[in-house]
Design a protein around this motif. Structure first.
Motif, PDB file in Angstrom:
ATOM      1  N   GLU A   1      46.387  54.241  41.275  1.00 32.55           N
ATOM      2  CA  GLU A   1      45.814  53.073  41.206  1.00 32.55           C
ATOM      3  C   GLU A   1      46.448  52.032  41.699  1.00 32.55           C
ATOM      4  O   GLU A   1      45.666  50.922  42.174  1.00 32.55           O
ATOM      5  N   ALA A   2      47.623  52.079  42.222  1.00 33.24           N
ATOM      6  CA  ALA A   2      48.375  51.028  42.654  1.00 33.24           C
ATOM      7  C   ALA A   2      47.773  50.602  44.019  1.00 33.24           C
ATOM      8  O   ALA A   2      47.657  49.575  44.432  1.00 33.24           O
ATOM      9  N   CYS A   3      47.636  51.637  44.764  1.00 29.93           N
ATOM     10  CA  CYS A   3      47.349  51.680  46.034  1.00 29.93           C
ATOM     11  C   CYS A   3      45.749  51.119  45.991  1.00 29.93           C
ATOM     12  O   CYS A   3      45.387  50.315  47.008  1.00 29.93           O
ATOM     13  N   GLU A   4      44.816  51.538  45.093  1.00 28.33           N
ATOM     14  CA  GLU A   4      43.616  50.982  44.989  1.00 28.33           C
ATOM     15  C   GLU A   4      43.461  49.478  44.797  1.00 28.33           C
ATOM     16  O   GLU A   4      42.618  48.649  45.318  1.00 28.33           O
ATOM     17  N   ARG A   5      44.218  49.076  43.934  1.00 28.36           N
ATOM     18  CA  ARG A   5      44.240  47.653  43.589  1.00 28.36           C
ATOM     19  C   ARG A   5      45.102  46.732  44.594  1.00 28.36           C
ATOM     20  O   ARG A   5      44.550  45.558  44.731  1.00 28.36           O
ATOM     21  N   THR A   6      46.063  47.283  45.151  1.00 30.74           N
ATOM     22  CA  THR A   6      46.681  46.423  46.073  1.00 30.74           C
ATOM     23  C   THR A   6      46.350  46.573  47.602  1.00 30.74           C
ATOM     24  O   THR A   6      46.714  45.632  48.284  1.00 30.74           O
TER      25      THR A   6
END
Length: 190
Positions: A35-40
C-alpha cells in the motif's frame, strides 16, 4: 539491488501486538509495504531497454524478483517520449488496435500497462526501424514477496510500521486489539 526482508521489521512491531504470531505480523507488514508503494510511488526502477518486435504490441516487464509494476513514471521509444494511457484511450485513438493493417502501422506513440506483468504499445510498429523502449516504473512487492528493495524499505519503514499496526490492532477478539491505538497508527500512516 540489496533486499531487506519483511521479517526485519517484525521485531520492532512485536511489542505493540504482544502474542501475535510472527507470520501474521509479516503478512501485515507486506500488505502495508504494498500500500505504501502504491500511494507514494517511492520504489522506482529503470527497466533495461526493451527492443520492440515488428507487429508485436504486448511485452513482458523485466522486474526485479518479488516485485511487479504499479505505474509508469516515464517512457520513451528511441529517446522520444511516449504517453502513458489507459486501454480505453488507446481504442479512442486507434479503433483497430492491435489488429491494425500493415499500412496503419507507425512509430509507437502510446504505452499502457496491460496488466501487472505486461505493457503494450500503440500503434503497432513497422519493420523498417528498430525501436527500443526505455521506462522508469514504480514497483510494489508481490503478495508472496518476503522482502523488497532495502533503500526503499528503509525510507518507508515508519510508514510501513504504522500501516501494519493500524490493521493488526483491530483484529477482533485478540489480546492486542486496541482500536484507539489503531486510529493513531492509521493517522500516522496517512
Amino acid at each position: 539491488m540489496a533486499t531487506r526482508t519483511f521479517q526485519s521489521l517484525a521485531d520492532r512491531l512485536a511489542p505493540s501486538v504482544t502474542g501475535c504470531p510472527t507470520p501474521i505480523v509479516i503478512q501485515y507488514i507486506r500488505d502495508a509495504a504494498i500500500e505504501a508503494c502504491e500511494r507514494t510511488l517511492a520504489w522506482r526502477y529503470e527497466q533495461p531497454a526493451i527492443r520492440l518486435t515488428p507487429g508485436v504490441w504486448e511485452y513482458p516487464y523485466e522486474n526485479p524478483s518479488q516485485a511487479e509494476v504499479h505505474a509508469f513514471l516515464t517512457a520513451t521509444v528511441n529517446g522520444n517520449p511516449v504517453d502513458p494511457v489507459t486501454l480505453e484511450q488507446v481504442y479512442l485513438r486507434y479503433p483497430q488496435w492491435p489488429n491494425m493493417d500493415i499500412e496503419q502501422r507507425s512509430d509507437p506513440r502510446l504505452v499502457l500497462q496491460f496488466d501487472a506483468d505486461n505493457f503494450a504499445v500503440a500503434p503497432v510498429h513497422e519493420a523498417s526501424v528498430n525501436y527500443d523502449m526505455s521506462m522508469i516504473v514504480a514497483l510494489k512487492p508481490l503478495r508472496t514477496a518476503t522482502g523488497m528493495d532495502k533503500t526503499v524499505f528503509d525510507d518507508l519503514e515508519n510508514v510501513i510500521m504504522h500501516g501494519a499496526l493500524q490493521h493488526l490492532l483491530v483484529l477482533p477478539g485478540k489480546n492486542w486489539t486496541d482500536r484507539e491505538l489503531a486510529t493513531y497508527h492509521a493517522k500516522q500512516f496517512l
